[in-house]
Write a protein that holds these residues in place. Structure first.
Motif, mmCIF file in Angstrom:
data_model
loop_
_atom_site.group_PDB
_atom_site.id
_atom_site.type_symbol
_atom_site.label_atom_id
_atom_site.label_comp_id
_atom_site.label_asym_id
_atom_site.label_seq_id
_atom_site.Cartn_x
_atom_site.Cartn_y
_atom_site.Cartn_z
ATOM 1 N N HIS A 199 0.844 -1.196 0.000
ATOM 2 C CA HIS A 199 0.000 0.000 0.000
ATOM 3 C C HIS A 199 0.884 1.251 0.000
ATOM 4 O O HIS A 199 1.753 1.414 0.853
ATOM 5 C CB HIS A 199 -0.866 -0.045 1.264
ATOM 6 N N ASP A 247 0.814 5.367 0.106
ATOM 7 C CA ASP A 247 -0.011 6.518 0.478
ATOM 8 C C ASP A 247 0.553 7.793 -0.122
ATOM 9 O O ASP A 247 1.606 8.267 0.299
ATOM 10 C CB ASP A 247 -0.048 6.659 2.003
ATOM 11 N N HIS A 277 -3.022 4.589 -2.867
ATOM 12 C CA HIS A 277 -4.097 5.352 -2.222
ATOM 13 C C HIS A 277 -3.774 6.840 -2.386
ATOM 14 O O HIS A 277 -2.862 7.356 -1.747
ATOM 15 C CB HIS A 277 -4.125 4.933 -0.735
ATOM 16 N N MET A 298 -4.327 10.549 -1.770
ATOM 17 C CA MET A 298 -4.955 11.547 -0.898
ATOM 18 C C MET A 298 -4.555 12.922 -1.414
ATOM 19 O O MET A 298 -3.742 13.631 -0.815
ATOM 20 C CB MET A 298 -4.495 11.328 0.556
ATOM 21 N N ASP A 353 -8.484 1.043 6.461
ATOM 22 C CA ASP A 353 -7.130 1.628 6.540
ATOM 23 C C ASP A 353 -7.043 2.609 7.705
ATOM 24 O O ASP A 353 -7.784 3.589 7.748
ATOM 25 C CB ASP A 353 -6.865 2.351 5.206
HETATM 26 ZN ZN ZN Z 1 -3.725 4.505 2.984
#
Ligand code: ZN
Ligand code: DX5
Length: 216
Positions: A33, A35, A66, A68, A175
């Motif tokens: 994963h 971020d 992911h 953001m 998460d």
């Molecule tokens: Zn995340």
């Protein structure tokens, strides 16, 4: 139901990222994963395309990215070109969420949408059948090492109902703040994938911790 772990490299030792990635390569984790934070959508900046490209060259697990960031549509094609397995964008960051989801899928990448803790599951009613994954944030996005928000269990139940009542094959991912203490209840509530930063990377043996999380 099958259980999956996706360790978040946000909690890894960035001085030795290669070694950290290799630990996950040698584990039973399913994905890695990543971020991506822009300092606008969330009050923190992490890393972007060049770092993920470097990770992709040594990762033997598919990448679960992911985003953001604000206006993710601007960057979807670029991220997809790295060779990701799944790209997740935030519901709150998209004016035209359905278009963003299609854009990811047109790149041959699985599409995920993430909900921050304040965003109701019902905001996904009209796109649920297009999704490969829904990520329910169990902390406010932006930082690792935060405390798990208990309302997550209720949201997971609601999302599970929505998926079952539709023709959706979406996987449920949670998460933030995942520990050995809450992992079991989450899997039992219908979560397919747990994202774990601190619990895995700050442990003495990340691969063993992944196995322990899978066996809770
Ligand atoms: Zn995340
Ligand atoms: C938070 C990130 C998470 C975070 C999880 O914005 O999306 O993936 O790295 O870290 P822990 O497991 O430490 O809460």
């Amino acid at each position: 139901m099958k259980r999956y772990i996706s360790p978040s490299i946000l909690a890894a030792d960035f001085n030795d990222l290669e070694k950290e990635i290799r630990k996950i390569n040698n584990s039973n984790a399913t994905w890695i994963h990543c971020d991506v934070m822009d300092g606008v959508f969330v009050p923190n900046i992490s890393f972007g395309v060049p770092v993920i490209e470097a990770i992709s060259r040594i990762a033997e697990k598919p990448l679960d990215v992911h985003l953001m960031i604000v206006e993710p549509a601007k960057y979807i094609d670029k991220f997809c070109s790295i060779g990701l397995d799944i790209l997740t964008i935030h519901q709150e960051a998209c004016s035209h969420l359905q278009r963003g989801i299609q854009q990811i899928k047109e790149n041959g990448v699985k599409a995920g949408v993430s909900l921050s803790p304040h965003t109701p599951v019902t905001t996904l009613t009209d796109v649920i059948e297009d999704l490969d994954l829904v990520l329910i944030m169990s902390v406010n996005p932006g930082f690792g090492g935060q405390k798990f928000i208990e309302n997550t269990y209720r949201k997971v139940g609601e999302l599970k109902n929505m998926i079952e009542k539709s023709n959706s094959n979406a996987l449920i991912q949670v998460d933030g703040g995942i520990t050995m203490q809450n992992a079991r209840q989450l899997f039992d509530s219908g979560v397919n994938i747990l994202v774990t930063g601190t619990t895995v990377f700050k442990s003495n043996d990340p691969a063993k911790t992944v196995d322990e999380l899978l066996a809770v």
